[in-house]
Design an enzyme around this catalytic site. Structure first.
Site, PDB file in Angstrom:
ATOM      1  CD  GLU A  42      30.438   5.421  10.155  1.00  0.00           C
ATOM      2  OE1 GLU A  42      30.350   5.204   8.927  1.00  0.00           O
ATOM      3  OE2 GLU A  42      31.111   4.717  10.919  1.00  0.00           O
ATOM      4  CG  ASP A  92      30.382   4.291  16.251  1.00  0.00           C
ATOM      5  OD1 ASP A  92      29.991   5.440  15.957  1.00  0.00           O
ATOM      6  OD2 ASP A  92      31.526   3.879  16.005  1.00  0.00           O
ATOM      7  CE  LYS A 123      31.679   7.721  16.035  1.00  0.00           C
ATOM      8  NZ  LYS A 123      31.550   7.163  14.648  1.00  0.00           N
ATOM      9  CD  GLU A 173      37.361   7.480  10.132  1.00  0.00           C
ATOM     10  OE1 GLU A 173      38.039   6.455   9.918  1.00  0.00           O
ATOM     11  OE2 GLU A 173      36.240   7.448  10.663  1.00  0.00           O
ATOM     12  CG  ASP A 211      30.964   1.161  13.666  1.00  0.00           C
ATOM     13  OD1 ASP A 211      32.039   1.777  13.796  1.00  0.00           O
ATOM     14  OD2 ASP A 211      30.162   1.395  12.735  1.00  0.00           O
ATOM     15  CB  SER A 212      36.465   0.519  15.410  1.00  0.00           C
ATOM     16  OG  SER A 212      36.304   1.155  16.666  1.00  0.00           O
TER      17      SER A 212
END
Length: 270
Positions: A111, A80, A109, A178, A41-42
């Site tokens: 978070e 993501d 993925k 991270e 999502d970056s």
């Protein structure tokens, strides 16, 4: 590459993961022998011009996951889950994660730490492989009060360790760490049987991930300490565009070589 092969790499061979957001980038990553392609999502702050990852939508992510799949159809692709695509309910999370697999992702993925253990288990039980992500989690940056290194306090260290073990217990096949202090990242890596993939988390993780634009030097205004610039493509591209502009302005391009006449033979390709 598949989930089981990745898990077997722990302690034997370092895992290499990079982000990619389009077909050409994915093809290059595949040809370079990259183990895992992450459609992060970056995408938001590296491609779409957003300030951070929070505005990124499912629709935007699905378009880019599908593009990456077309560029590298045989690659192992992780998608993501964007902000609020999984936090509101387990049912919504399963539905959204399933959409990623339908357009070509091999896994998703997520978070978040131990509080998402039940969700991870439900996704895995639904046939959706899950990569965890703890430490600095950009979707929760407003809660952290900024992009801060994690694991500096004993309370935070214990939370990260609990979270890693919980994610492993619930079926995650790997965990991204991270911006975790190196000592804690090492401790986490040694405490779980699944691979850890670090970004800004030191030398002792089972693998490393970097963002495409950071490692290739495509953003001259952003140089994170934890990253390494392996090329300066911003300057390469800038010079190429300046040269193109100059040649057009001066009438040097196109030449006869780049033009067609009624006597030209062959097709468009040289």
């Amino acid at each position: 590459m598949n989930v089981e092969k990745l898990k077997k790499m722990k302690g034997k061979e370092k895992i290499v993961m990079v982000t990619a957001y389009d077909a050409p980038s994915a093809r290059i990553a595949r040809d370079a022998g990259i183990d895992v392609i992450l459609v992060g999502d970056s995408l938001g702050n590296n491609v779409l011009g957003y300030e951070n990852t929070i505005p990124v939508t499912m629709e935007e992510m699905l378009i880019h996951v599908a593009a990456v799949k077309r560029g590298a159809p045989d690659a192992f692709i992780v998608a993501d889950m964007p902000f609020l695509s999984y936090q509101t309910s387990v049912e919504k999370a399963v539905e959204n994660a399933g959409k990623f697999l339908k357009v070509g992702a091999n896994a998703v993925k997520i978070e978040g730490g131990e509080e998402f253990g039940e969700l991870v288990q439900k996704l895995v039980e639904s046939g959706i492989p899950v990569m965890g992500h703890i430490g600095l989690t950009p979707q929760f940056v407003n809660r952290f009060g900024g992009y801060r290194v994690q694991g500096k306090t004993e309370k935070n260290r214990e939370y990260l360790l609990r979270s890693a073990r919980e994610l492993e217990k619930r079926g995650a096949f790997a965990i991204v760490l991270e911006l975790v202090v190196e000592e804690v990242a090492k401790e986490i890596t040694e405490s779980v049987s699944i691979p850890t993939i670090g970004i800004g988390s030191g030398r002792f993780c089972d693998g490393q991930v970097l963002v495409w634009h950071d490692l290739l030097g495509l953003n001259p205004d952003f140089a994170p300490r934890f990253s390494k610039k392996y090329a300066n493509l911003y300057e390469v591209i800038l010079k190429a565009l300046q040269e193109f502009r100059r040649e057009v302005k001066e009438g040097l391009f196109p030449t006869e070589e780049h033009s067609f006449t009624d006597k030209s033979k062959g097709g468009v390709s040289s």
